[in-house]
Write an enzyme that holds these catalytic residues in place. Structure first.
Site, mmCIF file in Angstrom:
data_model
loop_
_atom_site.group_PDB
_atom_site.id
_atom_site.type_symbol
_atom_site.label_atom_id
_atom_site.label_comp_id
_atom_site.label_asym_id
_atom_site.label_seq_id
_atom_site.Cartn_x
_atom_site.Cartn_y
_atom_site.Cartn_z
ATOM 1 N N ARG A 1 0.803 -1.220 0.000
ATOM 2 C CA ARG A 1 0.000 0.000 0.000
ATOM 3 C C ARG A 1 0.843 1.280 0.000
ATOM 4 N NH1 ARG A 1 -5.044 -1.418 4.136
ATOM 5 N NH2 ARG A 1 -5.815 -3.206 2.949
ATOM 6 N N ASP B 1 -15.925 7.165 10.354
ATOM 7 C CA ASP B 1 -14.658 6.519 10.031
ATOM 8 C C ASP B 1 -13.568 7.587 10.129
ATOM 9 O OD1 ASP B 1 -14.191 3.582 8.575
ATOM 10 O OD2 ASP B 1 -12.534 4.985 8.264
#
Length: 272
Positions: free
Chosen positions: A38, A139
């Protein structure tokens, strides 16, 4: 293929400390490969030769946007509609017991990712709930929150949505969107998506009848879990429920919550 930049143990420790400090997540050593996949492209794009150089870059106050991006890349957002079916069966049963004394049901979908959980709950409430209801979906990742507000999802694992809900609440895309669906506007406007970091104070929220805290605590150490549950308790109504993931439990540390069934806990009416 691009250059693959490898971690040293010390570099990984720097990231473990940083991520724990920022969002409370403990990065286990076996996560190195995932983080490499990532973050490696960010190092290449920024022409950095090591993860320590990237750490120095993102901890520079002038590069706050890159730190935000790094956190978004690090966090996991695997989710799908009507995940953990037994929780939705239990919620349906509770709605059936509902009395007219309740004028509103308030639900918090914490660490909601793209909003699959919040929209699944909204479908159920719109169908079964006899009183007004509202859902907060939160979130730390602005990217998934933006996607959640749009309510557009790929045609993946949609078979878990009950047929009558799919027909009523989901619109199939056409043309360039023929591989996607969109949740109808009636439901989208009933959900508030907000950036909330669970390790920070959220005492101004609530009170809630139900809190979904599923598949979140697996990333926290015991101290962080205990602190989070105690603060969740404070914004939960007496008699309210907290749902955790089926691979999680509150076993092993004190909690004022009563275990109702697997991965479902309730705030006792007479606990305080």
């Amino acid at each position: 293929m691009g250059i693959l930049i490898h971690w040293t143990d010390d570099e990984f420790k720097f990231f473990q400390i940083l991520v724990k400090e920022k969002i409370g997540i403990h990065l286990a050593p076996h996560k190195k490969a995932l983080l490499t996949s990532r973050l490696n492209k960010r190092l290449i794009k920024l022409n950095l030769e090591s993860y320590y150089a990237y750490y120095k870059f993102i901890t520079n106050k002038e590069n706050a946007e890159e730190l935000k991006l790094a956190i978004e890349l690090i966090t996991t957002n695997e989710t799908y509609f009507f995940r953990e079916e037994k929780h939705f069966i239990f919620l349906t049963e509770q709605l059936a017991l509902q009395t007219s004394n309740s004028d509103e049901i308030s639900i918090w979908s914490a660490a909601s990712s793209y909003g699959h959980e919040a929209y699944s709950t909204a479908m159920l409430l719109d169908d079964k709930c006899k009183v007004n209801w509202k859902i907060l979906a939160s979130d730390v990742n602005d990217k998934v929150l933006t996607a959640g507000r749009k309510g557009i999802f790929p045609n993946e694992r949609l078979e878990l949505i009950p047929d009558k809900y799919f027909k009523k609440y989901c619109k199939k895309g056409t043309g360039p969107f023929d591989d996607k669906i969109r949740i109808v506007g009636e439901l989208r406007k009933r959900i508030e998506f907000r950036n909330i970091n669970l390790i920070n104070s959220f005492s101004e929220l609530g009170p809630f009848d139900i809190i979904f805290l599923r598949n979140v605590m697996i990333y926290f150490d015991d101290k962080t879990k205990k602190d989070l549950i105690n603060r969740m308790y404070d914004v939960l109504k007496p008699g309210g429920f907290i749902f955790v993931g089926h691979s999680e439990s509150l076993h092993g540390f004190e909690s004022k919550l009563d275990r109702i069934q697997s991965a479902i806990y309730q705030r006792n009416y007479n606990a305080d």
